[in-house]
Design a protein around this motif. Structure first.
Motif, PDB file in Angstrom:
ATOM      1  N   VAL A   1       8.795  14.952   5.509  1.00  0.00           N
ATOM      2  CA  VAL A   1       9.241  13.624   5.961  1.00  0.00           C
ATOM      3  C   VAL A   1       8.346  13.137   7.099  1.00  0.00           C
ATOM      4  N   LYS A   2       8.072  14.021   8.049  1.00  0.00           N
ATOM      5  CA  LYS A   2       7.234  13.655   9.202  1.00  0.00           C
ATOM      6  C   LYS A   2       5.834  13.222   8.757  1.00  0.00           C
ATOM      7  N   VAL A   3       5.271  13.941   7.786  1.00  0.00           N
ATOM      8  CA  VAL A   3       3.933  13.594   7.279  1.00  0.00           C
ATOM      9  C   VAL A   3       3.959  12.221   6.613  1.00  0.00           C
ATOM     10  N   HIS A   4       4.992  11.973   5.802  1.00  0.00           N
ATOM     11  CA  HIS A   4       5.107  10.674   5.122  1.00  0.00           C
ATOM     12  C   HIS A   4       5.253   9.539   6.138  1.00  0.00           C
ATOM     13  N   ILE A   5       6.047   9.773   7.187  1.00  0.00           N
ATOM     14  CA  ILE A   5       6.254   8.735   8.207  1.00  0.00           C
ATOM     15  C   ILE A   5       4.944   8.434   8.929  1.00  0.00           C
ATOM     16  N   LYS A   6       4.215   9.478   9.255  1.00  0.00           N
ATOM     17  CA  LYS A   6       2.926   9.297   9.930  1.00  0.00           C
ATOM     18  C   LYS A   6       1.968   8.459   9.067  1.00  0.00           C
ATOM     19  N   ASN A   7       1.894   8.775   7.769  1.00  0.00           N
ATOM     20  CA  ASN A   7       1.027   8.033   6.847  1.00  0.00           C
ATOM     21  C   ASN A   7       1.489   6.588   6.681  1.00  0.00           C
ATOM     22  N   MET A   8       2.803   6.420   6.614  1.00  0.00           N
ATOM     23  CA  MET A   8       3.382   5.092   6.436  1.00  0.00           C
ATOM     24  C   MET A   8       3.093   4.196   7.640  1.00  0.00           C
ATOM     25  N   LEU A   9       3.269   4.747   8.852  1.00  0.00           N
ATOM     26  CA  LEU A   9       3.001   3.979  10.071  1.00  0.00           C
ATOM     27  C   LEU A   9       1.536   3.558  10.142  1.00  0.00           C
ATOM     28  N   LYS A  10       0.658   4.456   9.710  1.00  0.00           N
ATOM     29  CA  LYS A  10      -0.771   4.152   9.721  1.00  0.00           C
ATOM     30  C   LYS A  10      -1.087   3.003   8.757  1.00  0.00           C
ATOM     31  N   LYS A  11      -0.515   3.067   7.555  1.00  0.00           N
ATOM     32  CA  LYS A  11      -0.766   2.021   6.558  1.00  0.00           C
ATOM     33  C   LYS A  11      -0.228   0.656   7.006  1.00  0.00           C
TER      34      LYS A  11
ATOM     35  N   PRO B   1       0.797  -1.236   0.000  1.00  0.00           N
ATOM     36  CA  PRO B   1       0.000   0.000   0.000  1.00  0.00           C
ATOM     37  C   PRO B   1       0.828   1.283   0.000  1.00  0.00           C
ATOM     38  N   LEU B   2       2.152   1.156   0.177  1.00  0.00           N
ATOM     39  CA  LEU B   2       2.984   2.356   0.289  1.00  0.00           C
ATOM     40  C   LEU B   2       3.262   2.988  -1.074  1.00  0.00           C
ATOM     41  N   THR B   3       3.363   4.310  -1.073  1.00  0.00           N
ATOM     42  CA  THR B   3       3.789   5.020  -2.285  1.00  0.00           C
ATOM     43  C   THR B   3       5.302   4.830  -2.446  1.00  0.00           C
ATOM     44  N   ASP B   4       5.834   5.158  -3.611  1.00  0.00           N
ATOM     45  CA  ASP B   4       7.279   5.042  -3.832  1.00  0.00           C
ATOM     46  C   ASP B   4       8.050   5.913  -2.851  1.00  0.00           C
ATOM     47  N   ARG B   5       7.531   7.096  -2.576  1.00  0.00           N
ATOM     48  CA  ARG B   5       8.205   7.992  -1.632  1.00  0.00           C
ATOM     49  C   ARG B   5       8.220   7.404  -0.229  1.00  0.00           C
ATOM     50  N   GLU B   6       7.098   6.803   0.179  1.00  0.00           N
ATOM     51  CA  GLU B   6       7.031   6.177   1.503  1.00  0.00           C
ATOM     52  C   GLU B   6       7.987   4.991   1.597  1.00  0.00           C
TER      53      GLU B   6
END
Length: 227
Positions: free
Chosen positions: A187-197, A155-160
């Motif tokens: 970076v913080k926003v991407h990490i937050k989204n990644m942890l959720k996924k 489910p992760l984007t390439d950036r994530e």
């Protein structure tokens, strides 16, 4: 913290001899400055709120308010400090509990003093630190849970995925931002989204799982620093 200022540190541990040993160890490095000590979780929480240190060194097995309870209370207090567990416990349950409660690292007290100091310095620079012999233990716990939860990077984007690979190599948000040429806030926003996924509660948990998935091989520009 100013770039030239030493990292302010407090120790929360109910063993006076260990606190003394760590304070002597910290004095050997100009990047670290001990500003307070506490002998209990309750006292440590009060001290952390009053002094707002950059780094907190926290024991797990304390009388009264134990390390996990103290860690949760420190996180609920919304302090900016990085929190590093230093303990005698190499039990998988303690390790996983500490990480899920928001620890930025987990080190064992039986490490050689020089190595312990080096890891503390790495932690204050934003690195993820964990005693080497515990990596496999944590990875196995997360692998078992992942199989049950059917966790994958799909489910992760390439950036994530790039950022997860950077986490697996122990990079701080600042270094990730520099490597990927994006803002630290992004970076913080991407990490937050990644942890959720991925259904992880902490970046350290995600990093160790990513190492187990060989995510370090996916580092942008082939960078591979190692935790």
């Amino acid at each position: 913290m100013h770039a030239l200022s030493p990292c302010s540190v407090i120790i929360i541990d109910d063993h006076p001899l260990f606190r003394k040993g760590v304070s002597q160890l910290l004095a050997l490095n100009d990047e670290l400055h001990l500003i307070g000590e506490a002998s209990s979780g309750e006292e440590g929480l009060e001290l952390a709120r009053a002094l707002e240190p950059d780094l907190i060194l926290l024991d797990l097995n304390m009388k009264g308010m134990n390390g996990i309870e103290t860690l949760k209370a420190l996180r609920e207090a919304d302090l900016a400090a990085r929190i590093l567990i230093i303990t005698v416990s190499d039990a998988a349950d303690d390790l996983v509990s500490a990480i899920r409660a928001g620890a930025d690292g987990y080190l064992l007290k039986d490490m050689e003093p020089e190595e312990l100091l080096e890891r503390i310095v790495q932690a204050q620079r934003g690195r993820i630190v964990i005693s080497e012999r515990l990596n496999g233990l944590l990875a196995r716990s997360l692998r078992d849970e992942a199989q049950a939860a059917e966790r994958s990077i799909a489910p992760l984007t390439d950036r994530e995925k790039d950022i997860l690979a950077c986490l697996a190599s122990g990079l701080s948000n600042k270094l990730i931002a520099r490597d990927l040429n994006i803002a630290e806030g992004t970076v913080k926003v991407h990490i937050k989204n990644m942890l959720k996924k991925l259904k992880f509660r902490s970046r350290l948990e995600a990093a160790v799982w990513a190492i187990d998935q060989n995510m370090r091989n996916h580092l942008p520009q082939g960078r591979n620093t190692g935790i």
